[in-house]
Scaffold this motif. Structure first.
Motif, PDB file in Angstrom:
ATOM      1  N   VAL A   1       0.830  -1.206   0.000  1.00  0.00           N
ATOM      2  CA  VAL A   1       0.000   0.000   0.000  1.00  0.00           C
ATOM      3  C   VAL A   1       0.867   1.260   0.000  1.00  0.00           C
ATOM      4  CG1 VAL A   1      -0.172   0.099   2.537  1.00  0.00           C
ATOM      5  CG2 VAL A   1      -2.011   1.055   1.152  1.00  0.00           C
ATOM      6  N   LYS A   2       2.103   1.146   0.503  1.00  0.00           N
ATOM      7  CA  LYS A   2       2.952   2.318   0.645  1.00  0.00           C
ATOM      8  C   LYS A   2       3.467   2.866  -0.677  1.00  0.00           C
ATOM      9  CE  LYS A   2       2.581   3.121   4.972  1.00  0.00           C
ATOM     10  NZ  LYS A   2       3.711   3.432   5.794  1.00  0.00           N
TER      11      LYS A   2
ATOM     12  N   PRO B   1      -2.606  -4.951   3.264  1.00  0.00           N
ATOM     13  CA  PRO B   1      -1.585  -3.974   2.854  1.00  0.00           C
ATOM     14  C   PRO B   1      -0.377  -4.478   2.084  1.00  0.00           C
ATOM     15  CG  PRO B   1      -2.222  -3.656   5.154  1.00  0.00           C
ATOM     16  CD  PRO B   1      -2.781  -4.967   4.724  1.00  0.00           C
ATOM     17  N   ASP B   2       0.071  -5.756   2.272  1.00  0.00           N
ATOM     18  CA  ASP B   2       1.298  -6.120   1.532  1.00  0.00           C
ATOM     19  C   ASP B   2       1.429  -7.626   1.298  1.00  0.00           C
ATOM     20  OD1 ASP B   2       2.225  -7.024   3.999  1.00  0.00           O
ATOM     21  OD2 ASP B   2       4.070  -5.848   3.976  1.00  0.00           O
TER      22      ASP B   2
ATOM     23  N   TYR C   1      -3.957   0.454  10.961  1.00  0.00           N
ATOM     24  CA  TYR C   1      -3.291   1.736  10.719  1.00  0.00           C
ATOM     25  C   TYR C   1      -1.805   1.659  11.031  1.00  0.00           C
ATOM     26  CZ  TYR C   1      -3.575   2.457  15.797  1.00  0.00           C
ATOM     27  OH  TYR C   1      -3.450   2.314  17.153  1.00  0.00           O
ATOM     28  N   GLY C   2      -1.031   2.331  10.178  1.00  0.00           N
ATOM     29  CA  GLY C   2       0.397   2.519  10.425  1.00  0.00           C
ATOM     30  C   GLY C   2       0.570   4.014  10.578  1.00  0.00           C
ATOM     31  N   THR C   3       0.558   4.715   9.452  1.00  0.00           N
ATOM     32  CA  THR C   3       0.489   6.180   9.530  1.00  0.00           C
ATOM     33  C   THR C   3      -0.943   6.632   9.806  1.00  0.00           C
ATOM     34  OG1 THR C   3       0.003   6.404   7.173  1.00  0.00           O
ATOM     35  CG2 THR C   3       2.324   6.428   7.816  1.00  0.00           C
ATOM     36  N   GLY C   4      -1.911   5.849   9.296  1.00  0.00           N
ATOM     37  CA  GLY C   4      -3.311   6.276   9.334  1.00  0.00           C
ATOM     38  C   GLY C   4      -3.722   6.928   8.012  1.00  0.00           C
ATOM     39  N   GLY C   5      -2.821   6.915   7.035  1.00  0.00           N
ATOM     40  CA  GLY C   5      -3.140   7.511   5.728  1.00  0.00           C
ATOM     41  C   GLY C   5      -4.299   6.795   5.056  1.00  0.00           C
ATOM     42  N   THR C   6      -4.265   5.472   5.067  1.00  0.00           N
ATOM     43  CA  THR C   6      -5.357   4.692   4.469  1.00  0.00           C
ATOM     44  C   THR C   6      -6.655   4.995   5.218  1.00  0.00           C
ATOM     45  OG1 THR C   6      -3.756   2.899   4.078  1.00  0.00           O
ATOM     46  CG2 THR C   6      -6.096   2.368   3.811  1.00  0.00           C
TER      47      THR C   6
ATOM     48  N   GLN D   1       4.648  -5.709  11.734  1.00  0.00           N
ATOM     49  CA  GLN D   1       5.469  -4.648  11.141  1.00  0.00           C
ATOM     50  C   GLN D   1       4.627  -3.799  10.191  1.00  0.00           C
ATOM     51  OE1 GLN D   1       9.100  -5.988   9.277  1.00  0.00           O
ATOM     52  NE2 GLN D   1       9.448  -7.530  10.829  1.00  0.00           N
TER      53      GLN D   1
ATOM     54  N   TRP E   1       2.179  -1.776  11.319  1.00  0.00           N
ATOM     55  CA  TRP E   1       1.050  -1.328  12.130  1.00  0.00           C
ATOM     56  C   TRP E   1       1.579  -0.605  13.362  1.00  0.00           C
ATOM     57  CZ3 TRP E   1      -3.288  -5.424  13.443  1.00  0.00           C
ATOM     58  CH2 TRP E   1      -4.258  -5.399  12.426  1.00  0.00           C
TER      59      TRP E   1
ATOM     60  N   THR F   1       0.176  -7.910   8.783  1.00  0.00           N
ATOM     61  CA  THR F   1      -0.891  -6.934   9.060  1.00  0.00           C
ATOM     62  C   THR F   1      -2.133  -7.267   8.223  1.00  0.00           C
ATOM     63  OG1 THR F   1      -0.183  -5.327   7.386  1.00  0.00           O
ATOM     64  CG2 THR F   1       0.743  -5.097   9.594  1.00  0.00           C
TER      65      THR F   1
HETATM   66  N1  PMP Z   1       0.477  -2.767   6.942  1.00  0.00           N
HETATM   67  C1  PMP Z   1       1.723  -2.647   6.467  1.00  0.00           C
HETATM   68  C2  PMP Z   1       2.525  -3.889   6.214  1.00  0.00           C
HETATM   69  C3  PMP Z   1       2.248  -1.380   6.230  1.00  0.00           C
HETATM   70  O1  PMP Z   1       3.504  -1.256   5.779  1.00  0.00           O
HETATM   71  C4  PMP Z   1       1.450  -0.242   6.503  1.00  0.00           C
HETATM   72  C5  PMP Z   1       2.014   1.119   6.305  1.00  0.00           C
HETATM   73  N2  PMP Z   1       2.932   1.459   7.366  1.00  0.00           N
HETATM   74  C6  PMP Z   1       0.160  -0.404   6.993  1.00  0.00           C
HETATM   75  C7  PMP Z   1      -0.291  -1.686   7.189  1.00  0.00           C
HETATM   76  C8  PMP Z   1      -0.727   0.762   7.367  1.00  0.00           C
HETATM   77  O2  PMP Z   1      -1.004   1.683   6.356  1.00  0.00           O
HETATM   78  P1  PMP Z   1      -1.171   3.235   6.667  1.00  0.00           P
HETATM   79  O3  PMP Z   1       0.208   3.807   6.861  1.00  0.00           O
HETATM   80  O4  PMP Z   1      -1.852   3.802   5.465  1.00  0.00           O
HETATM   81  O5  PMP Z   1      -1.957   3.391   7.919  1.00  0.00           O
END
Ligand code: PMP
Length: 350
Positions: A43-44, A312-313, A177-182, A237, A239, A286
């Motif tokens: 997703v990144k 996401p990946d 969420y990681g950054t929360g962009g999605t 990793q 999240w 994740t």
């Molecule tokens: N899962 C994985 C494996 C990621 O790399 C990320 C991005 N850090 C996310 C989920 C979360 O995406 P977002 O940054 O848009 O919240």
């Protein structure tokens, strides 16, 4: 018909939405949006393209200027790809515990990777990045605060989902969420276009920062001033870093979170393995965590509900991690038995 593209960057986004057939409970329609179909597998790639193009447009990023970011991996891999395609030097800071193949991928894509000590966690990566920016005048993409990140999801990810469910119900959308962009980017479009769609958010049980109800202490620019007290190390990793990112905090403040699940690491990994072995859907930890949340909501959803979960990946990014710990390189008993069932081409007994 194969499409033609002017550069690899044209292939970012437009990821498929795929039905779950064997793992979904009866009576509900469970779908996953597979971000592994992006060119560098996550997703990144969307975020990377978004922040670089926004900085080019605003003039903050000058031709030939070095791009820097603090990243657990996927952002760095996406940024390294975008910088390679556009000709910017790229430096990535990364905390020690993240998987070795991620570092190698970034270097393979031409970026430089600066490793920071495990003990200083995500906040340490940010500190090192700030020092390097101050010293060298590099352009920091600031994935955790950069509005170009959710904006791109509002412009691409959200319309892709709406288009796929045009004229049909869309009951639940599930994400982590990681950054929360999605989360921020898609949720605000859903709220406007599909106010009936419930937004389900998953976070690690060992770092259930939103569920803790404790706010994040921040510097005036939105960056965290200290780690969040509820954070503990977890295997997902990408999240939940050791703070609540500004973009995630915004989404929570705007009441975009209808349901919140805490997902234990082993459950996320079990779901990732099951998606691979029972659906042929090859995704990371994740993704397994988000799918675990999707199964929980599916179990209580009304008949005929349509559910979409973000994956996401790709699983390929986790070969050296606990996700693959039980996958041996040598033949097991069942495989040896198959091998011995015909006389030819057998390995010598050990
Ligand atoms: N899962 C994985 C494996 C990621 O790399 C990320 C991005 N850090 C996310 C989920 C979360 O995406 P977002 O940054 O848009 O919240």
């Amino acid at each position: 018909m194969a499409k033609r593209f002017e550069s690899i960057l044209g292939t970012v986004g437009n990821t498929p939405i795929v039905r779950i057939n064997r793992l979904a409970p009866k009576g509900v329609n469970l779908y996953v949006k597979m971000e592994a179909f992006n060119p560098l597998g996550s997703v990144k790639d969307r975020l990377a393209l978004a922040v670089i193009e926004a900085a080019e447009k605003s003039g903050e990023l000058k031709p030939g200027q070095t791009v820097i970011e603090a990243t657990s991996g996927n952002t760095g891999i996406g940024l390294a790809m975008v910088c390679a395609a556009k000709g910017y030097p790229c430096v990535l800071t990364m905390a020690e515990p993240f998987s070795v193949e991620r570092r190698k991928l970034m270097r393979f894509l031409g970026a430089k990777v600066v490793i920071t000590p495990a003990a200083e966690r995500a906040v340490g990566m940010l500190k090192k990045t700030q020092e390097l920016v101050d010293k060298h005048g590099w352009y920091w993409t600031r994935q955790f605060e950069n509005e170009a990140n959710p904006d791109y999801h509002s412009r691409t990810t959200a319309p892709e989902i709406l288009e796929a469910f045009k004229g049909e119900r869309l009951d639940y959308w599930v994400t982590g969420y990681g950054t929360g962009g999605t989360l921020k980017g898609v949720a605000r479009v859903l709220r406007k276009e599909r106010p009936e769609t419930k937004i389900v958010v998953c976070e690690p049980a060992d770092a259930a920062l939103l569920a803790s109800g404790i706010g994040q202490e921040r510097n005036p620019d939105g960056t965290p001033s200290k780690p969040h007290p509820s954070w503990k190390p977890h295997p997902m990793q990408g999240w939940t870093p050791d703070f609540i990112p500004k973009l995630t905090g915004d989404a929570a403040d705007m009441k975009y979170v209808d349901k919140l699940y805490s997902i234990p690491g082993p459950e996320a990994m079990r779901c990732s393995r099951e998606l691979a072995a029972k659906e042929g859907i090859f995704v990371g930890i994740t993704s397994g965590g988000t799918f675990a949340g999707a199964l929980k909501i599916a179990a209580e959803a009304e008949k005929g509900a349509n559910i979409v979960a973000m994956l996401p990946d790709t699983a390929e990014r986790y070969l050296s991690t606990p996700l693959f710990a039980d996958i041996p390189a040598d033949m097991n008993e069942a495989e040896l038995e198959i091998s011995r069932s015909t006389p030819g081409c057998q390995l010598a007994a050990t």
